[in-house]
Design a protein around this motif. Structure first.
Motif, mmCIF file in Angstrom:
data_model
loop_
_atom_site.group_PDB
_atom_site.id
_atom_site.type_symbol
_atom_site.label_atom_id
_atom_site.label_comp_id
_atom_site.label_asym_id
_atom_site.label_seq_id
_atom_site.Cartn_x
_atom_site.Cartn_y
_atom_site.Cartn_z
ATOM 1 N N LEU A 136 0.644 -1.097 0.096
ATOM 2 C CA LEU A 136 -0.009 -0.027 -0.040
ATOM 3 C C LEU A 136 0.930 1.349 -0.107
ATOM 4 C CD1 LEU A 136 -2.736 1.446 0.296
ATOM 5 C CD2 LEU A 136 -2.360 1.358 2.541
ATOM 6 N N GLU A 137 0.532 2.185 -1.121
ATOM 7 C CA GLU A 137 1.251 3.288 -0.974
ATOM 8 C C GLU A 137 -0.047 4.398 -0.948
ATOM 9 O OE1 GLU A 137 3.953 6.711 -3.133
ATOM 10 O OE2 GLU A 137 3.934 4.962 -4.016
ATOM 11 N N LEU A 138 -0.275 5.025 0.179
ATOM 12 C CA LEU A 138 -1.605 6.035 0.593
ATOM 13 C C LEU A 138 -1.152 7.108 0.282
ATOM 14 C CD1 LEU A 138 -4.618 5.644 1.455
ATOM 15 C CD2 LEU A 138 -3.807 6.370 3.593
ATOM 16 N N LEU A 139 -1.825 7.979 -0.277
ATOM 17 C CA LEU A 139 -1.697 9.374 -0.666
ATOM 18 C C LEU A 139 -2.554 10.160 0.223
ATOM 19 C CD1 LEU A 139 -0.963 9.270 -4.446
ATOM 20 C CD2 LEU A 139 0.718 9.030 -2.536
ATOM 21 N N TYR A 140 -2.469 11.118 0.997
ATOM 22 C CA TYR A 140 -3.413 11.757 1.898
ATOM 23 C C TYR A 140 -3.404 13.306 1.573
ATOM 24 C CZ TYR A 140 -5.396 14.120 5.715
ATOM 25 O OH TYR A 140 -6.367 15.095 6.317
ATOM 26 N N LEU A 141 -4.308 13.865 1.163
ATOM 27 C CA LEU A 141 -4.563 15.225 0.589
ATOM 28 C C LEU A 141 -5.568 15.919 1.731
ATOM 29 C CD1 LEU A 141 -3.410 17.364 -1.435
ATOM 30 C CD2 LEU A 141 -5.595 17.071 -2.515
ATOM 31 N N GLY A 142 -4.822 16.584 2.695
ATOM 32 C CA GLY A 142 -5.751 17.173 3.720
ATOM 33 C C GLY A 142 -5.014 17.932 4.781
ATOM 34 N N ASP A 143 -5.803 18.111 5.737
ATOM 35 C CA ASP A 143 -5.135 19.129 6.910
ATOM 36 C C ASP A 143 -3.953 18.228 7.648
ATOM 37 O OD1 ASP A 143 -4.480 20.345 9.419
ATOM 38 O OD2 ASP A 143 -6.557 20.894 9.387
ATOM 39 N N GLN A 144 -2.866 19.044 7.512
ATOM 40 C CA GLN A 144 -1.675 18.100 8.059
ATOM 41 C C GLN A 144 -1.829 17.735 9.557
ATOM 42 O OE1 GLN A 144 1.116 16.894 5.588
ATOM 43 N NE2 GLN A 144 -1.176 17.095 4.870
ATOM 44 N N GLN A 145 -2.609 18.151 10.551
ATOM 45 C CA GLN A 145 -2.772 17.892 11.774
ATOM 46 C C GLN A 145 -3.072 16.541 11.943
ATOM 47 O OE1 GLN A 145 -5.605 20.037 14.299
ATOM 48 N NE2 GLN A 145 -7.218 19.991 12.718
ATOM 49 N N PHE A 146 -3.847 15.777 10.951
ATOM 50 C CA PHE A 146 -4.202 14.267 11.042
ATOM 51 C C PHE A 146 -3.206 13.310 10.589
ATOM 52 C CE2 PHE A 146 -7.905 17.396 10.818
ATOM 53 C CZ PHE A 146 -8.497 17.158 12.280
ATOM 54 N N VAL A 147 -1.969 13.752 9.939
ATOM 55 C CA VAL A 147 -1.094 12.886 9.344
ATOM 56 C C VAL A 147 -0.706 11.810 10.375
ATOM 57 C CG1 VAL A 147 1.028 12.782 8.268
ATOM 58 C CG2 VAL A 147 -0.579 14.422 7.666
ATOM 59 N N THR A 148 -0.563 12.271 11.390
ATOM 60 C CA THR A 148 -0.047 11.106 12.698
ATOM 61 C C THR A 148 -0.831 10.084 12.791
ATOM 62 O OG1 THR A 148 1.261 13.035 13.609
ATOM 63 C CG2 THR A 148 0.867 10.942 14.738
ATOM 64 N N GLY A 149 -1.922 10.374 13.047
ATOM 65 C CA GLY A 149 -3.153 9.062 13.123
ATOM 66 C C GLY A 149 -2.949 8.423 11.896
ATOM 67 N N ILE A 150 -3.181 8.897 10.927
ATOM 68 C CA ILE A 150 -3.375 8.140 9.532
ATOM 69 C C ILE A 150 -2.048 7.360 9.391
ATOM 70 C CG2 ILE A 150 -3.346 8.334 7.236
ATOM 71 C CD1 ILE A 150 -5.049 10.791 7.427
ATOM 72 N N GLU A 151 -0.943 8.210 9.486
ATOM 73 C CA GLU A 151 0.334 7.175 9.572
ATOM 74 C C GLU A 151 0.457 6.138 10.303
ATOM 75 O OE1 GLU A 151 4.962 8.853 8.367
ATOM 76 O OE2 GLU A 151 4.083 9.696 10.455
ATOM 77 N N GLU A 152 0.074 6.310 11.685
ATOM 78 C CA GLU A 152 0.164 4.919 12.383
ATOM 79 C C GLU A 152 -0.484 3.685 11.944
ATOM 80 O OE1 GLU A 152 -1.094 6.478 16.108
ATOM 81 O OE2 GLU A 152 0.799 7.739 16.592
ATOM 82 N N SER A 153 -1.810 4.280 11.216
ATOM 83 C CA SER A 153 -2.701 3.004 10.792
ATOM 84 C C SER A 153 -1.989 2.760 9.488
ATOM 85 C CB SER A 153 -4.188 3.797 10.402
ATOM 86 O OG SER A 153 -4.693 4.187 11.610
ATOM 87 N N VAL A 154 -1.287 3.394 8.728
ATOM 88 C CA VAL A 154 -0.713 3.002 7.446
ATOM 89 C C VAL A 154 0.395 1.926 7.693
ATOM 90 C CG1 VAL A 154 0.405 3.686 5.297
ATOM 91 C CG2 VAL A 154 -1.477 4.854 5.940
ATOM 92 N N LYS A 155 1.154 2.533 8.784
ATOM 93 C CA LYS A 155 2.357 1.551 9.260
ATOM 94 C C LYS A 155 1.658 0.377 9.738
ATOM 95 C CE LYS A 155 5.687 5.358 10.034
ATOM 96 N NZ LYS A 155 6.708 5.919 10.949
ATOM 97 N N ARG A 156 0.749 0.312 10.476
ATOM 98 C CA ARG A 156 0.360 -0.829 11.175
ATOM 99 C C ARG A 156 -0.170 -2.041 10.036
ATOM 100 N NH1 ARG A 156 -3.729 -3.816 11.922
ATOM 101 N NH2 ARG A 156 -5.332 -2.429 10.919
ATOM 102 N N VAL A 157 -0.469 -1.536 8.792
ATOM 103 C CA VAL A 157 -0.914 -2.552 7.915
ATOM 104 C C VAL A 157 0.466 -2.809 6.857
ATOM 105 C CG1 VAL A 157 -3.297 -2.215 8.037
ATOM 106 C CG2 VAL A 157 -1.961 -0.925 6.332
ATOM 107 N N GLY A 158 1.543 -2.227 7.396
ATOM 108 C CA GLY A 158 2.743 -2.452 6.469
ATOM 109 C C GLY A 158 2.889 -1.417 5.208
ATOM 110 N N GLY A 159 2.135 -0.517 5.041
ATOM 111 C CA GLY A 159 2.064 0.401 3.769
ATOM 112 C C GLY A 159 2.869 1.605 4.165
#
Length: 156
Positions: free
Chosen positions: A124-147
């Motif tokens: 998985l390569e997830l691209l997130y376009l949005g408010d950067q204050q939410f990146v940390t939570g998304i990044e943790e979830s993406v890393k958890r699934v190995g992406g």
């Protein structure tokens, strides 16, 4: 008279909640035409990705939506996003998610990724376009699934 008012208030609350729940699964937008968000994502990440745009009703609906689903519960919207992410990952495609309300969008992304097992989406390569204050939570979830996650700011 007081009981009638209370009953009417309860009925109105239930009808409103039902309408919100019914709309939860129908607010993920996908379009083949270019729009400002897709253009911004193309500028930030380059061409060649599949995407979904998490729609927004209004501020109250979005707050209720985020508060309605507890950890371990997934909305129809999150299940739909999960399905699209899994399809893209299996094809080796990058997947971009953005939305009109970044808090709601990040919530939906995190819910969607919670449906996959740990290290279940290694390509998985997830691209997130949005408010950067939410990146940390998304990044943790993406890393958890190995992406991997790439992000870029966008107001909303």
């Amino acid at each position: 008279m007081k009981r009638i008012k209370q009953s009417l208030l309860l009925i109105a609350t239930l009808v409103t909640a039902g309408a919100l729940l019914a709309g939860c699964g129908a607010t993920v937008k996908e379009s083949t035409e270019m729009n400002p968000r897709v253009e911004a994502a193309t500028a930030a990440f380059g061409p060649g990705f599949s995407y979904m745009i998490v729609g927004s009703g209004n501020a109250l609906e979005d707050v209720l939506f985020v508060g309605l689903f507890k950890p371990g519960q997934a909305s129809d919207m999150s299940r739909q996003l999960h399905k699209r992410i899994v399809e893209a990952e299996s094809k080796g495609m990058r997947f971009m998610v953005t939305g009109e309300n970044s808090r709601k969008t990040s919530h939906v992304i995190i819910e969607a990724l919670s449906l996959s097992p740990e290290n279940g989406l290694p390509e998985l390569e997830l691209l997130y376009l949005g408010d950067q204050q939410f990146v940390t939570g998304i990044e943790e979830s993406v890393k958890r699934v190995g992406g991997t996650l790439r992000s870029a700011p966008y107001p909303g």
